[in-house]
Design an enzyme around this catalytic site. Structure first.
Site, PDB file in Angstrom:
ATOM      1  N   CYS A 108      -2.374   1.524 -34.152  1.00 32.51           N
ATOM      2  CA  CYS A 108      -2.043   2.897 -34.919  1.00 32.51           C
ATOM      3  C   CYS A 108      -3.357   3.606 -34.025  1.00 32.51           C
ATOM      4  O   CYS A 108      -4.382   3.170 -33.986  1.00 32.51           O
ATOM      5  CB  CYS A 108      -2.316   3.118 -36.223  1.00 32.51           C
ATOM      6  SG  CYS A 108      -1.860   4.876 -36.760  1.00 32.51           S
ATOM      7  N   ASN A 212       1.260   9.403 -42.490  1.00 28.93           N
ATOM      8  CA  ASN A 212       0.184  10.344 -41.753  1.00 28.93           C
ATOM      9  C   ASN A 212       0.367  10.429 -40.328  1.00 28.93           C
ATOM     10  O   ASN A 212      -0.775  11.021 -39.723  1.00 28.93           O
ATOM     11  CB  ASN A 212      -1.238   9.894 -42.296  1.00 28.93           C
ATOM     12  CG  ASN A 212      -1.505   8.637 -41.579  1.00 28.93           C
ATOM     13  OD1 ASN A 212      -0.668   7.858 -40.981  1.00 28.93           O
ATOM     14  ND2 ASN A 212      -2.608   8.097 -41.978  1.00 28.93           N
ATOM     15  N   HIS A 247      -0.815  11.461 -33.399  1.00 28.29           N
ATOM     16  CA  HIS A 247      -1.306  10.049 -33.942  1.00 28.29           C
ATOM     17  C   HIS A 247      -0.008   9.136 -34.566  1.00 28.29           C
ATOM     18  O   HIS A 247       0.738   9.739 -35.216  1.00 28.29           O
ATOM     19  CB  HIS A 247      -1.760  10.514 -35.289  1.00 28.29           C
ATOM     20  CG  HIS A 247      -2.349   9.367 -36.234  1.00 28.29           C
ATOM     21  ND1 HIS A 247      -2.337   9.700 -37.524  1.00 28.29           N
ATOM     22  CD2 HIS A 247      -2.751   8.294 -36.234  1.00 28.29           C
ATOM     23  CE1 HIS A 247      -2.763   8.506 -38.383  1.00 28.29           C
ATOM     24  NE2 HIS A 247      -3.004   7.581 -37.263  1.00 28.29           N
ATOM     25  N   HIS A 342      -7.044   2.696 -33.380  1.00 25.19           N
ATOM     26  CA  HIS A 342      -8.059   2.351 -34.665  1.00 25.19           C
ATOM     27  C   HIS A 342      -7.371   1.083 -35.514  1.00 25.19           C
ATOM     28  O   HIS A 342      -7.651   1.118 -36.672  1.00 25.19           O
ATOM     29  CB  HIS A 342      -8.302   3.697 -35.276  1.00 25.19           C
ATOM     30  CG  HIS A 342      -7.172   4.694 -35.718  1.00 25.19           C
ATOM     31  ND1 HIS A 342      -7.016   5.880 -35.503  1.00 25.19           N
ATOM     32  CD2 HIS A 342      -5.941   4.131 -36.388  1.00 25.19           C
ATOM     33  CE1 HIS A 342      -5.899   6.343 -35.728  1.00 25.19           C
ATOM     34  NE2 HIS A 342      -5.419   5.426 -36.606  1.00 25.19           N
ATOM     35  N   SER A 393      -6.788  16.156 -41.707  1.00 26.09           N
ATOM     36  CA  SER A 393      -5.623  16.676 -42.538  1.00 26.09           C
ATOM     37  C   SER A 393      -4.750  17.758 -41.680  1.00 26.09           C
ATOM     38  O   SER A 393      -5.441  18.481 -40.841  1.00 26.09           O
ATOM     39  CB  SER A 393      -5.764  16.901 -43.892  1.00 26.09           C
ATOM     40  OG  SER A 393      -5.854  18.309 -44.028  1.00 26.09           O
ATOM     41  N   HIS A 416     -12.170   6.799 -38.342  1.00 24.41           N
ATOM     42  CA  HIS A 416     -11.004   7.317 -37.533  1.00 24.41           C
ATOM     43  C   HIS A 416     -10.212   8.614 -38.176  1.00 24.41           C
ATOM     44  O   HIS A 416      -9.183   9.030 -37.358  1.00 24.41           O
ATOM     45  CB  HIS A 416      -9.958   6.084 -37.566  1.00 24.41           C
ATOM     46  CG  HIS A 416      -9.032   6.061 -39.091  1.00 24.41           C
ATOM     47  ND1 HIS A 416      -9.581   5.999 -40.271  1.00 24.41           N
ATOM     48  CD2 HIS A 416      -7.664   5.708 -39.163  1.00 24.41           C
ATOM     49  CE1 HIS A 416      -8.483   6.127 -41.093  1.00 24.41           C
ATOM     50  NE2 HIS A 416      -7.452   5.900 -40.308  1.00 24.41           N
ATOM     51  N   LYS A 492       5.937  16.756 -38.328  1.00 24.24           N
ATOM     52  CA  LYS A 492       5.561  15.614 -39.323  1.00 24.24           C
ATOM     53  C   LYS A 492       6.721  14.879 -39.302  1.00 24.24           C
ATOM     54  O   LYS A 492       7.880  15.310 -39.439  1.00 24.24           O
ATOM     55  CB  LYS A 492       5.046  16.372 -40.801  1.00 24.24           C
ATOM     56  CG  LYS A 492       3.624  16.980 -40.693  1.00 24.24           C
ATOM     57  CD  LYS A 492       2.504  15.868 -40.631  1.00 24.24           C
ATOM     58  CE  LYS A 492       2.581  14.991 -41.639  1.00 24.24           C
ATOM     59  NZ  LYS A 492       1.536  13.743 -41.595  1.00 24.24           N
TER      60      LYS A 492
END
Length: 493
Positions: A108, A212, A247, A342, A393, A416, A492
């Site tokens: 990730c 996330n 991400h 990470h 966030s 991270h 998202k």
């Protein structure tokens, strides 16, 4: 004061305060600890950490072959086996390898891309950009990508990583130079992965997933540049420059690789190798055992799948910008700053007690952050130190950092992300996804999501203060701030 608070305060009293941002738990704290544990955090952050962090990081300190300290970064919170934010280096000859120290979402990681567009040029087309990215980069649980390959070809991808993508037209040569491990970690062996792992992964290249994971359009404002010289070296040269950050990881493929070897390690760990652990989630095997080496080769396949995944996403981003603006992507910049992992374990040489040692460094929810001069860095960053991308966030923004020489104290590892402050269930009880989407749009952040319940889980208050987390890494001397990036559009899962 409730019971959890009593436990937390009592645990803080057990720490030795090394500095304002370094807290040590001595090896006498728990039977079996081979090294002390260290948590990097301000006092505010350490008191906000759930109690499980202390238990988990001290459990990690009992693993065979661990050297130096067991570490937890400022964004640390409860994880599987290791805390998220955990770092542990094992002697390559006598130590173990543990999937719990890497995570289920192997590699990730984060990728940051800069355009040469100002926000003034993008503002009127922002909704169109986000809508098209939402279509071109599938998100959500079980999502499949637009890249259609066979299972046999997928096995080649996981051995070649982003190099396969560039060779097949899904990227530029410069992308590889600006990717950790140059987009392909050597030693990946597809014969060490299960058919089930392949079945779960071969349709998922070019997808975000859920949780996330995100794709975000961001703006770098002049007042949010902390180191102008480094910012220029990394490509930030315009007022209100537009960036794209995303991400994601190895999706179901990496999860299956971890699951397969956790089950194997639980069978052989004690019976074959006499290793006893305090938590089954720390299942491990000697690194130099057949099982340990097989997992290392399989894990590398998941690392490469993730590099390929993010490479194809970057290709889709370039396509979308080209479609919306009617220009060649290169004319708009869209140059990659860096891609960092990470969730990995890597063989690295570090100085320990004045001598070079080959160590297997586990980073779980922690980012490699090599300082200036590191030979593993591409020439373009050899003098600056490694770019480090720390995601915040979706409401608060993210950071671009740089590795520093003093990062050797954590084997050149740093935070991270923000780190959660509440569970996903609690966040869903507190926030309503549709209302959150409307509120964010009112604040200038346009969001498209596959799931409103998933959006609620990622509300800003569910995470720690990103400024405090990043500030702690700088105060501790394990990375330095370069620039803060503010979200204006978000995809998202």
């Amino acid at each position: 004061m409730n019971e959890r608070e009593v436990i937390r305060v009592a645990s803080v009293r057990d720490f030795k305060k090394v500095s304002d941002t370094v807290w040590e738990i001595p090896s006498s704290y728990k039977d079996g600890m081979r090294v002390p544990a260290r948590i990097y955090a301000t006092e505010r952050l350490i008191r906000e950490m759930d109690d499980g962090v202390i238990d988990q990081v001290t459990n990690v300190a009992t693993l065979p072959g661990i050297v130096g300290h067991a570490f937890c970064m400022p964004d640390g919170h409860w994880g599987y086996g290791f805390p998220i934010g955990g770092v542990a280096a094992m002697d390559a000859r006598s130590g173990v390898i543990s999937p719990g120290g890497i995570g289920f979402d192997v590699n990730c990681g984060m990728r940051l891309v800069l355009t040469n567009l100002s926000f003034g040029e993008v503002r009127e087309r922002l909704r169109d950009l986000v809508d098209r990215l939402f279509e071109r980069v599938p998100a959500g649980v079980g999502s499949t990508g637009l890249l259609k390959i066979s299972q046999d070809e997928f096995r080649r991808v996981v051995e070649e990583g982003a190099r396969w993508c560039v060779r097949n037209g899904y990227g530029w040569d410069e992308d590889l130079e600006r990717t950790e491990e140059f987009g392909c970690i050597s030693g990946a062996d597809a014969s060490k992965i299960s058919n089930k792992a392949v079945e779960r992964g071969y349709k998922q290249i070019g997808t975000l997933g859920s949780g996330n994971h995100y794709l975000e359009i961001q703006v770098v404002k002049p007042e949010n540049i902390f180191d102008p010289q480094l910012a220029r070296a990394f490509g930030i040269t315009l007022p209100e420059q537009v960036a794209v950050m995303f991400h994601c990881g190895s999706r179901g493929f990496g999860h299956q690789v971890a699951t397969d070897y956790l089950q194997l390690f639980l069978k052989v760990m004690e019976k074959k190798y006499g290793i006893r652990i305090l938590d089954r989630e720390l299942a491990c095997a000697p690194f130099n055992s057949p099982e340990g080496r097989d997992y290392f080769a399989a894990m590398k396949c998941a690392v490469n799948m993730s590099f390929a995944n993010r490479q194809v996403i970057l290709h889709r981003v370039r396509e979308v910008f080209s479609d919306v603006f009617g220009r060649d992507p290169a004319e708009m910049g869209l140059h990659q700053v860096y891609d960092v992992a990470h969730n990995t374990a890597k063989l690295e040489e570090h100085i320990l007690d004045g001598q070079p040692r080959q160590l297997l460094v586990h980073r779980k929810g922690a980012t490699r952050a090599f300082g200036p001069g590191a030979h593993a860095l591409p020439p373009v960053y050899r003098n600056t130190g490694q770019p480090v991308i720390v995601g915040g966030s979706m409401e608060t923004g993210s950071y671009l950092l740089a590795g520093v020489e003093t990062g050797s104290q954590t084997f050149f590892s740093t935070a991270h992300g923000s780190g959660r402050t509440m569970s996903r269930k609690q966040a869903k009880r507190m926030f309503q996804g549709k209302q959150l989407q409307r509120d964010m749009e009112g604040r200038g952040i346009y969001v498209r999501t596959v799931s409103f319940s998933g959006l609620a889980e990622e509300a800003g208050p569910a995470y720690k203060d990103i400024d405090e987390v990043v500030g702690a890494t700088e105060l501790a001397g394990i990375s330095r701030r370069v620039a803060r990036l503010i979200p204006v559009g978000n995809v998202k899962g």
